[in-house]
Design an enzyme around this catalytic site. Sequence first.
Site, PDB file in Angstrom:
ATOM      1  N   LYS A  85      -2.739  37.585 -55.649  1.00  0.00           N
ATOM      2  CA  LYS A  85      -3.887  38.000 -56.447  1.00  0.00           C
ATOM      3  C   LYS A  85      -3.889  39.522 -56.638  1.00  0.00           C
ATOM      4  O   LYS A  85      -3.725  40.266 -55.683  1.00  0.00           O
ATOM      5  CB  LYS A  85      -5.172  37.539 -55.760  1.00  0.00           C
ATOM      6  CG  LYS A  85      -6.243  37.246 -56.760  1.00  0.00           C
ATOM      7  CD  LYS A  85      -7.531  36.886 -56.061  1.00  0.00           C
ATOM      8  CE  LYS A  85      -8.661  37.050 -57.042  1.00  0.00           C
ATOM      9  NZ  LYS A  85      -9.941  37.026 -56.370  1.00  0.00           N
ATOM     10  N   SER A  96     -16.249  40.551 -52.665  1.00  0.00           N
ATOM     11  CA  SER A  96     -15.325  40.818 -51.558  1.00  0.00           C
ATOM     12  C   SER A  96     -14.591  42.128 -51.793  1.00  0.00           C
ATOM     13  O   SER A  96     -14.351  42.891 -50.854  1.00  0.00           O
ATOM     14  CB  SER A  96     -14.306  39.679 -51.440  1.00  0.00           C
ATOM     15  OG  SER A  96     -14.949  38.489 -51.092  1.00  0.00           O
ATOM     16  N   HIS A 110     -21.456  34.679 -50.603  1.00  0.00           N
ATOM     17  CA  HIS A 110     -20.755  33.395 -50.462  1.00  0.00           C
ATOM     18  C   HIS A 110     -21.541  32.492 -49.509  1.00  0.00           C
ATOM     19  O   HIS A 110     -21.752  31.317 -49.783  1.00  0.00           O
ATOM     20  CB  HIS A 110     -19.364  33.587 -49.847  1.00  0.00           C
ATOM     21  CG  HIS A 110     -18.359  34.266 -50.713  1.00  0.00           C
ATOM     22  ND1 HIS A 110     -17.567  35.286 -50.251  1.00  0.00           N
ATOM     23  CD2 HIS A 110     -17.990  34.058 -52.006  1.00  0.00           C
ATOM     24  CE1 HIS A 110     -16.742  35.672 -51.226  1.00  0.00           C
ATOM     25  NE2 HIS A 110     -16.988  34.952 -52.297  1.00  0.00           N
ATOM     26  N   ARG A 156     -22.661  35.153 -60.372  1.00  0.00           N
ATOM     27  CA  ARG A 156     -23.422  36.404 -60.169  1.00  0.00           C
ATOM     28  C   ARG A 156     -23.762  36.999 -61.529  1.00  0.00           C
ATOM     29  O   ARG A 156     -24.342  36.347 -62.358  1.00  0.00           O
ATOM     30  CB  ARG A 156     -22.615  37.381 -59.320  1.00  0.00           C
ATOM     31  CG  ARG A 156     -22.272  36.871 -57.925  1.00  0.00           C
ATOM     32  CD  ARG A 156     -21.202  37.719 -57.296  1.00  0.00           C
ATOM     33  NE  ARG A 156     -20.010  37.700 -58.131  1.00  0.00           N
ATOM     34  CZ  ARG A 156     -18.875  38.326 -57.857  1.00  0.00           C
ATOM     35  NH1 ARG A 156     -18.775  39.036 -56.766  1.00  0.00           N
ATOM     36  NH2 ARG A 156     -17.834  38.244 -58.667  1.00  0.00           N
TER      37      ARG A 156
HETATM   38  O1  PNS Z   1     -12.663  33.664 -55.028  1.00  0.00           O
HETATM   39  P1  PNS Z   1     -11.940  33.510 -56.320  1.00  0.00           P
HETATM   40  O2  PNS Z   1     -10.727  34.392 -56.347  1.00  0.00           O
HETATM   41  O3  PNS Z   1     -12.816  33.688 -57.511  1.00  0.00           O
HETATM   42  O4  PNS Z   1     -11.430  31.989 -56.362  1.00  0.00           O
HETATM   43  C1  PNS Z   1     -10.578  31.573 -57.400  1.00  0.00           C
HETATM   44  C2  PNS Z   1     -10.013  30.188 -57.065  1.00  0.00           C
HETATM   45  C3  PNS Z   1      -9.301  30.193 -55.749  1.00  0.00           C
HETATM   46  C4  PNS Z   1     -11.152  29.188 -57.039  1.00  0.00           C
HETATM   47  C5  PNS Z   1      -9.038  29.843 -58.234  1.00  0.00           C
HETATM   48  O5  PNS Z   1      -8.084  30.847 -58.354  1.00  0.00           O
HETATM   49  C6  PNS Z   1      -8.337  28.500 -58.017  1.00  0.00           C
HETATM   50  O6  PNS Z   1      -8.929  27.472 -58.262  1.00  0.00           O
HETATM   51  N1  PNS Z   1      -7.083  28.541 -57.542  1.00  0.00           N
HETATM   52  C7  PNS Z   1      -6.282  27.359 -57.301  1.00  0.00           C
HETATM   53  C8  PNS Z   1      -5.233  27.169 -58.388  1.00  0.00           C
HETATM   54  C9  PNS Z   1      -5.811  26.471 -59.587  1.00  0.00           C
HETATM   55  O7  PNS Z   1      -6.265  25.354 -59.537  1.00  0.00           O
HETATM   56  N2  PNS Z   1      -5.802  27.175 -60.733  1.00  0.00           N
HETATM   57  C10 PNS Z   1      -6.290  26.648 -61.989  1.00  0.00           C
HETATM   58  C11 PNS Z   1      -7.774  26.864 -62.127  1.00  0.00           C
HETATM   59  S1  PNS Z   1      -8.077  27.362 -63.750  1.00  0.00           S
END
Ligand code: PNS
Length: 164
Positions: free
Chosen positions: A41, A131, A17, A93
């Site tokens: 999650k 992570s 990250h 990745r």
């Molecule tokens: O580190 P991650 O878990 O891959 O991040 C995912 C994240 C936080 C970027 C994604 O879950 C997100 O954008 N969450 C906010 C809610 C949202 O907008 N969801 C619709 C996106 S399709």
Amino acid sequence: MNRGIVPGTFDPVTSGHLDVIVRASGLFDELVIGVAHSENKNGGGPLFSIDERVELIERATAHLSNVSVRPFDTLLVNFAEEVGASVIIKGLRVVTDFEREFQMAALNWRLDSKIETMFIMAIPEYMYLSSSAVREIARHGGAVRGLVPDVVCEALERKVNEAR
Ligand code: PNS
């Protein structure tokens, strides 16, 4: 003002990250790291609280003057709008990331087509780093130094000891 946003759960922030954040910070005037609450999650909650995750990223990016860190618990496109960012930057990745990232980019575009998604390829050293792998290694007492910023290393040690 050219402002980008790097969103994620960051439970915890890894060296992969951080590499993406450093490289993205060179491409934008300002970079906001958006830390999603992501409370549900995978069924369970994150290992680190939202405040802990924000603080760890703040400490790991203290040397980057154009980077700020903010928590969010809304749609990403709404948060991007709120902070005035027009580009979402995600790290990419191995190929298995692609499907999920492609879906999120397409949905975010559907929700707000003014916001662009951009990908930065992980360097080979961090291609397989995640992570969840870091949490698992730490939980079993394995060495995570180098896989995460030093401040995270210490925080993980404390968390694992607390859980014992
Ligand atoms: O580190 P991650 O878990 O891959 O991040 C995912 C994240 C936080 C970027 C994604 O879950 C997100 O954008 N969450 C906010 C809610 C949202 O907008 N969801 C619709 C996106 S399709």
